[in-house]
Enzyme design. Sequence first.
Site, short mmCIF file in Angstrom:
data_model
loop_
_atom_site.label_atom_id
_atom_site.label_comp_id
_atom_site.label_asym_id
_atom_site.label_seq_id
_atom_site.Cartn_x
_atom_site.Cartn_y
_atom_site.Cartn_z
N HIS A 11 0.82 -1.22 0.00
CA HIS A 11 0.00 0.00 0.00
C HIS A 11 0.85 1.27 0.00
O HIS A 11 0.37 2.34 -0.35
CB HIS A 11 -0.98 0.00 1.18
CG HIS A 11 -0.37 0.25 2.51
ND1 HIS A 11 -0.12 -0.76 3.42
CD2 HIS A 11 0.04 1.40 3.10
CE1 HIS A 11 0.40 -0.23 4.51
NE2 HIS A 11 0.51 1.07 4.35
N ASP A 43 -0.02 -7.64 1.65
CA ASP A 43 0.52 -6.28 1.71
C ASP A 43 2.05 -6.31 1.73
O ASP A 43 2.69 -6.09 2.75
CB ASP A 43 -0.02 -5.57 2.95
CG ASP A 43 0.23 -4.07 2.93
OD1 ASP A 43 0.59 -3.56 1.86
OD2 ASP A 43 0.05 -3.43 3.99
N SER A 71 4.29 2.74 8.07
CA SER A 71 3.87 1.62 7.22
C SER A 71 5.03 1.15 6.35
O SER A 71 5.82 1.96 5.86
CB SER A 71 2.71 2.05 6.32
OG SER A 71 1.50 1.95 6.98
#
Length: 454
Positions: free
Chosen positions: A251, A296, A393
């Site tokens: 992402h 992910d 992230s």
Amino acid sequence: MAPQLLLCLILTFLWSLPEAESNVFLKSKEANRFLQRTKRSNSLFEEFRPGNIERECIEEKCSKEEAREIFKDNEKTEAFWNVYVDGDQCSSNPCHYGGTCKDGIGSYTCTCLPNYEGKNCEHLLFKSCRFFNGNCWHFCKPVQNDTQCSCAESYRLGDDGHSCVAEGDFSCGRNIKARNKREASLPDFVQSQNATLLKKSDNPSPDIRIINGMDCKLGECPWQAVLLDKEGDVFCGGTILSPIYVLTAAHCITQSKHISVVVGEIDISRKETRHLLSVDKAYVHTKFVLATYDYDIAIIQLKTPIQFSENVVPACLPTADFANQVLMKQDFGIISGFGHTRSGGQTSNTLKVVTIPYVDRHTCMLSSDFRITPNMFCAGYDTLPRDACQGDSGGPHITAYRDTHFITGIISWGEGCAKKGKYGVYTKVSNFIPWIKAVMRKHQPSTESSTGRL
């Protein structure tokens, strides 16, 4: 006449007693000026008082029967008596491989775990990777009734067949500075840190930050990479895998059309010292689902290779079995990043690091309002006000084993920020080892090893 003489002598003797007493004995107050003595616990009717271990056996020497009267329990008496007589034979932790030591008089007894025997539990009945990783420092493979050890890339197997020896100065997973400088403070660091994750809306949020982390000193998080957008702002993290490959979250790749990578920095505000690395290509897993953050994972390929140093070292890539059976059964993992330090605040200029415990899968699934897929795992605390949220992230979840640091997860998503009962959700790297190796093998330039000095 004789009886009368005897009576006179007795009367004379009795008459002289008060004078003798006054000459020989001193009054109490006066005597205390000359006789200074520390009072003991012994006093009138002591035998009628309840037993006291300090009075009976420390201030004075006691017998085993006296100790038994105090403890009123044979097992407790034996345990005390064995130490009282000649010290604790178990103080040096003589029992190996998780054996339990029981002190005796002049000896000790080890109770061994299954598959171990010997006075100190030092002998394996049969070798198995299920027991202490088969004594292997890195990877263990069962071979008939034996085990075979092997090592991560840039290590060789030691002469003992178990240890792994680094072949270069910058072998993967080495963290020399952290081990030398902060080894003594590590237990406090481990016990005091925490991470859970943030939800901005009704969907899992990919924006992760670290709150209340410790500053990561130069060289203590050498595998950390940071992703910058076109304006030079931090928006994600990553993990160095090799001179030209950085592991991150899928992402993250969707968040910016322009990505630069910085490594070896602990203060991202010092723009004059940071060196921007250009991205050549990004490989996003074809099964990545943005709505759920399943699969992910992505790999960034750099145009120019990273120059390794004491402050820039890749994390080691584990085997799937080693990650699942050994690494993810450790108590703690380590996450790091430049994310926000408080909800709604700015990203951190300094690199933060947090140690967080693994959370069992059942608890993980019960805690979440969203599906935890087989490609995810949870880590963190459920109550402490320390967190991981926006900006981190794609960053590393690292697990150390025998002084080697392996990549075990990718910071992915979460619900709430320091929200009670919620944990951080991470991409489970062990599920993607073949995919990672395939990408790196397929696109590896011939000059990578020499330039990166693996």
